[in-house]
Design an enzyme around this catalytic site. Sequence first.
Site, short mmCIF file in Angstrom:
data_model
loop_
_atom_site.label_atom_id
_atom_site.label_comp_id
_atom_site.label_asym_id
_atom_site.label_seq_id
_atom_site.Cartn_x
_atom_site.Cartn_y
_atom_site.Cartn_z
N SER A 9 -6.40 -28.34 -22.89
CA SER A 9 -5.10 -28.30 -23.57
C SER A 9 -4.64 -26.86 -23.69
O SER A 9 -5.24 -26.05 -24.41
CB SER A 9 -5.21 -28.93 -24.96
OG SER A 9 -4.04 -28.59 -25.68
N HIS A 34 -3.59 -30.40 -19.68
CA HIS A 34 -3.03 -31.16 -20.80
C HIS A 34 -1.94 -30.33 -21.49
O HIS A 34 -2.20 -29.23 -21.98
CB HIS A 34 -4.15 -31.51 -21.78
CG HIS A 34 -3.76 -32.44 -22.87
ND1 HIS A 34 -3.75 -33.82 -22.72
CD2 HIS A 34 -3.35 -32.21 -24.15
CE1 HIS A 34 -3.36 -34.39 -23.86
NE2 HIS A 34 -3.11 -33.44 -24.74
N ASP A 36 0.90 -30.28 -24.45
CA ASP A 36 1.28 -30.92 -25.71
C ASP A 36 2.72 -30.59 -26.08
O ASP A 36 3.03 -29.44 -26.43
CB ASP A 36 0.35 -30.44 -26.83
CG ASP A 36 -1.06 -31.01 -26.69
OD1 ASP A 36 -1.18 -32.24 -26.63
OD2 ASP A 36 -2.00 -30.21 -26.63
N MET A 38 5.66 -31.09 -28.66
CA MET A 38 5.86 -31.50 -30.07
C MET A 38 7.29 -31.19 -30.51
O MET A 38 7.83 -30.14 -30.14
CB MET A 38 4.90 -30.74 -30.98
CG MET A 38 3.43 -30.89 -30.59
SD MET A 38 2.37 -30.12 -31.81
CE MET A 38 0.78 -30.23 -30.96
N HIS A 67 1.45 -34.91 -22.91
CA HIS A 67 1.27 -35.67 -24.14
C HIS A 67 2.48 -35.44 -25.03
O HIS A 67 2.65 -34.37 -25.60
CB HIS A 67 -0.03 -35.18 -24.81
CG HIS A 67 -0.33 -35.81 -26.13
ND1 HIS A 67 -1.32 -35.33 -26.97
CD2 HIS A 67 0.20 -36.89 -26.77
CE1 HIS A 67 -1.37 -36.07 -28.06
NE2 HIS A 67 -0.45 -37.02 -27.97
N MET A 69 4.49 -35.75 -28.22
CA MET A 69 4.44 -36.06 -29.65
C MET A 69 5.85 -35.89 -30.17
O MET A 69 6.18 -34.94 -30.90
CB MET A 69 3.45 -35.10 -30.34
CG MET A 69 2.00 -35.51 -30.08
SD MET A 69 0.84 -34.17 -30.33
CE MET A 69 0.92 -33.41 -28.70
N MET A 138 -6.45 -40.37 -30.34
CA MET A 138 -6.41 -39.09 -31.07
C MET A 138 -7.60 -39.04 -32.03
O MET A 138 -7.77 -39.93 -32.87
CB MET A 138 -5.11 -38.96 -31.88
CG MET A 138 -3.85 -38.81 -31.05
SD MET A 138 -3.86 -37.42 -29.90
CE MET A 138 -4.16 -36.02 -30.99
N ASP A 176 -8.68 -36.88 -27.55
CA ASP A 176 -7.90 -35.67 -27.79
C ASP A 176 -8.04 -35.21 -29.24
O ASP A 176 -7.57 -35.89 -30.15
CB ASP A 176 -6.43 -35.95 -27.45
CG ASP A 176 -5.57 -34.70 -27.51
OD1 ASP A 176 -6.11 -33.60 -27.72
OD2 ASP A 176 -4.34 -34.84 -27.34
C1 DX5 Z 1 -3.20 -31.99 -31.03
C2 DX5 Z 1 -3.06 -31.96 -29.54
C3 DX5 Z 1 -4.30 -31.62 -28.82
C4 DX5 Z 1 -4.86 -30.28 -29.15
C5 DX5 Z 1 -6.33 -30.36 -29.02
O1 DX5 Z 1 -2.09 -32.55 -31.61
O2 DX5 Z 1 -2.63 -33.22 -29.04
O3 DX5 Z 1 -4.17 -31.79 -27.41
O4 DX5 Z 1 -4.40 -29.25 -28.32
O5 DX5 Z 1 -6.84 -29.16 -29.39
P1 DX5 Z 1 -8.33 -28.99 -29.92
O6 DX5 Z 1 -9.23 -29.31 -28.77
O7 DX5 Z 1 -8.36 -27.57 -30.32
O8 DX5 Z 1 -8.52 -29.94 -31.08
ZN ZN Z 2 -2.73 -33.57 -26.83
#
Ligand code: DX5
Ligand code: ZN
Length: 217
Positions: A9, A34, A36, A38, A67, A69, A138, A176
């Site tokens: 990620s 990956h 993210d 948001m 991903h 969010m 998650m 994740d």
């Molecule tokens: C959290 C994200 C993850 C995050 C994971 O909301 O979806 O992908 O980057 O990071 P670590 O491995 O640091 O928990």
């Molecule tokens: Zn993620």
Amino acid sequence: MKKPIISPSILSCNFLEIGNAIKMLNESQADWVHCDVMDGVFVPNITFGMPILQAIKKISEKPLDVHLMIVQPERYLEDFQKAGADILTVHYEASTHLHRTLQSIKQLGMKTGIAINPHTSVHLLYDVLENTDLVCIMSVNPGFGGQSFIEKTYKKVETLKKFIEDNQLHTLIEIDGGVNSNNAPKLLDYGADVLVAGNFIFNSQNPQKVIEDLKKV
Ligand code: DX5
Ligand code: ZN
């Protein structure tokens, strides 16, 4: 045991050096990247959107595991496809007409993913798993990297894996949040196929070596 798919990620990379992070991943044993996304509404944090993904896509030699969010993800499926998403994961909790959303993702030529928050039961996905290439369980509350792994996740992986096998489906299980070398072996034993890791990889001395070690778990 089958080797896990590793999806680092980039949320935890140095954003001033994002190009170098992608080049490092190109040269590593990482399978996917990956990303993210948001929106500050579905989760209490804002990251990046299409322009950054487009830039990453230009230099990434690995598929983009995106991903989302964000609320009402169905509004943006085509935009993310154009930006370069190979796997597009939406949250169960964010999509009212999830079946339709999955169909649209597939029609756009991407792999379909559903992510579930820690409070959401895997049973709720059974009616759409035939249309789902990946379930992202998650193992932290989404929004931030570097949080602690929620132990209840193992049981969810086990339950979902049994359903997938009993019904001869091909859905992959991705984990994740808070993934590291301590919990990875147990996650794979319980049936995980894909490991996402942010903090554990990017805040280490040698990210490529950490990826290599996760691959060997
Ligand atoms: C959290 C994200 C993850 C995050 C994971 O909301 O979806 O992908 O980057 O990071 P670590 O491995 O640091 O928990
Ligand atoms: Zn993620």
